[in-house]
Design an enzyme around this catalytic site. Sequence first.
Site, PDB file in Angstrom:
ATOM      1  N   TYR A  12       0.823  -1.214   0.000  1.00  0.00           N
ATOM      2  CA  TYR A  12       0.000   0.000   0.000  1.00  0.00           C
ATOM      3  C   TYR A  12       0.860   1.267   0.000  1.00  0.00           C
ATOM      4  CZ  TYR A  12      -2.744  -3.903   1.657  1.00  0.00           C
ATOM      5  OH  TYR A  12      -3.298  -5.143   1.786  1.00  0.00           O
ATOM      6  N   TYR A 140     -12.937  -7.022   4.794  1.00  0.00           N
ATOM      7  CA  TYR A 140     -11.693  -7.110   4.013  1.00  0.00           C
ATOM      8  C   TYR A 140     -11.389  -8.571   3.754  1.00  0.00           C
ATOM      9  CZ  TYR A 140      -6.856  -7.072   2.564  1.00  0.00           C
ATOM     10  OH  TYR A 140      -5.714  -7.285   1.851  1.00  0.00           O
ATOM     11  N   ASP A 237     -14.357 -16.240   6.533  1.00  0.00           N
ATOM     12  CA  ASP A 237     -12.952 -15.893   6.339  1.00  0.00           C
ATOM     13  C   ASP A 237     -12.302 -15.721   7.718  1.00  0.00           C
ATOM     14  OD1 ASP A 237     -10.524 -14.653   5.950  1.00  0.00           O
ATOM     15  OD2 ASP A 237     -11.262 -13.186   4.499  1.00  0.00           O
ATOM     16  N   LYS A 266      -2.633 -16.504   7.501  1.00  0.00           N
ATOM     17  CA  LYS A 266      -1.892 -15.729   8.487  1.00  0.00           C
ATOM     18  C   LYS A 266      -1.193 -16.577   9.576  1.00  0.00           C
ATOM     19  CE  LYS A 266      -3.396 -11.110   7.619  1.00  0.00           C
ATOM     20  NZ  LYS A 266      -4.587 -10.725   6.878  1.00  0.00           N
TER      21      LYS A 266
HETATM   22  C1  LIG Z   1      -4.996 -10.713   5.517  1.00  0.00           C
HETATM   23  C2  LIG Z   1      -6.352 -11.122   5.168  1.00  0.00           C
HETATM   24  C3  LIG Z   1      -6.657 -11.654   3.895  1.00  0.00           C
HETATM   25  C4  LIG Z   1      -5.637 -11.736   2.786  1.00  0.00           C
HETATM   26  O1  LIG Z   1      -4.575 -12.595   3.089  1.00  0.00           O
HETATM   27  P1  LIG Z   1      -3.175 -12.438   2.300  1.00  0.00           P
HETATM   28  O2  LIG Z   1      -2.347 -13.553   2.833  1.00  0.00           O
HETATM   29  O3  LIG Z   1      -2.654 -11.075   2.615  1.00  0.00           O
HETATM   30  O4  LIG Z   1      -3.491 -12.590   0.841  1.00  0.00           O
HETATM   31  C5  LIG Z   1      -7.958 -12.056   3.659  1.00  0.00           C
HETATM   32  N1  LIG Z   1      -8.907 -11.966   4.612  1.00  0.00           N
HETATM   33  C6  LIG Z   1      -8.650 -11.488   5.841  1.00  0.00           C
HETATM   34  C7  LIG Z   1      -9.742 -11.446   6.865  1.00  0.00           C
HETATM   35  C8  LIG Z   1      -7.374 -11.044   6.161  1.00  0.00           C
HETATM   36  O5  LIG Z   1      -7.123 -10.543   7.377  1.00  0.00           O
END
Ligand SMILES: *Cc1c(COP(=O)(O)O)cnc(C)c1O
Length: 411
Positions: A12, A140, A237, A266
């Site tokens: 970013y 997000y 997610d 993550k």
């Molecule tokens: C970080 C994140 C993503 C994207 O993961 P990347 O490994 O950066 O591609 C998707 N959803 C959520 C909720 C996130 O925190």
Amino acid sequence: MNIDKNHIWHPYAKIPNKVPTYHVDSADGVYLSLKNGNRVIDGMSSWWSMIHGYNNSFINNAMKKQIDSVSHVMFGGLTHQPAIELCEKLIKITPQGLDKVFFADSGSVSVEVSLKMALQYWQNNGQKNKTHFVTPRGGYHGDTFGAMSVCDPKKGMHHLFNSVLAKNYFVTQPKTGNTVQALADFEKRLETSHSKIAAMILEPIVQGAGGMNIYDPKYLKGVRSLCDKFDVLLIVDEIATGFGRTGELFGCNHANISPDILCIGKALTGGYMTMAAAITNSKISDTVGVLMHGPTFMANPLSCSAANASIELLLKSNWQKRIGDIQSQLINELEPLKDEKSVYDVRVIGAIGVVELKEPLDMQISQEQLINCGVWLRPYGKLLYTMPPFIINDKELSKITYAMKEVVINQ
Ligand SMILES: *Cc1c(COP(=O)(O)O)cnc(C)c1O
């Protein structure tokens, strides 16, 4: 010539980078050692991921052992023990019924895969109009095209691409206190559009990068039953919330629900390697059949070995007590900031502490203030927040909350 400033794209950011980057020489436990001589506590866990801290000997050794055996091998037509072991572990710890694992190489890719699974499920099911998604505002889900199409369309960082993104439905953002309203809005959307909607996608309990918003588990529970009622799949997610961060192993556990597809990433490898997964149930996998997706580094053995070690460490630790203690301390030390006139709100859940200000922070100035306090945080807009490694001790955590207070009162 400054290579970093003038030639490397940071997240970013632009080239040349207008804000300074801090050069990390090494990292150990909760500490980052910077080239400028500072040693700072990483209150971000490198974006939610380093839950056991840096240079962890257990994960180090697991990976070293794996290097000497096989570092990488294509996953098409071949398999290996680290992937099998990781799959077994994930089936065991994730919510009921989720037992078909697709290994992806980043969170965004796992989101893309989950969207493809949902679309293909309905195509093969004969409901060919179910080609859209619905999602709460303020979410997000990553930076790739499918993921961008379900990020918040206005406040998110992807509005520039709106004209080429798939058109999806956005519903009221759940917040503490508006659960009934938010569910009613979702239900209204489903009543009119369910025949065009493949799936609902959301972050459970905490919306992360879209605004660090914490909401009531009742919303998640309500969403599950409305999805069932209107024949819409539920994609959860858990890329940020997974592996204990919110006080439960997964955000879903707060509402005791199981999604049709779960995304994790993550903290999956304890922050050591890039890896994610989309996990589904047999209802979906039976109907989907062949899935046309296969990253080159799918199920990379080194990543799997890091994930196996990280999950083992987590499960054998007393993580639930530790996260509970971190939560109490964050509440005790951050809530008083509510009285500051620059503060709009303070929110805490599990090992996540958020201070929302009334006005945006100057990122560069506050970053310098934080570093001077011996702390690494990454304020964003009006948000100053921490999600520390689980191994942090009370004194180190106090140092973080003290630094946050310093930033707030010097506004
Ligand atoms: C970080 C994140 C993503 C994207 O993961 P990347 O490994 O950066 O591609 C998707 N959803 C959520 C909720 C996130 O925190």
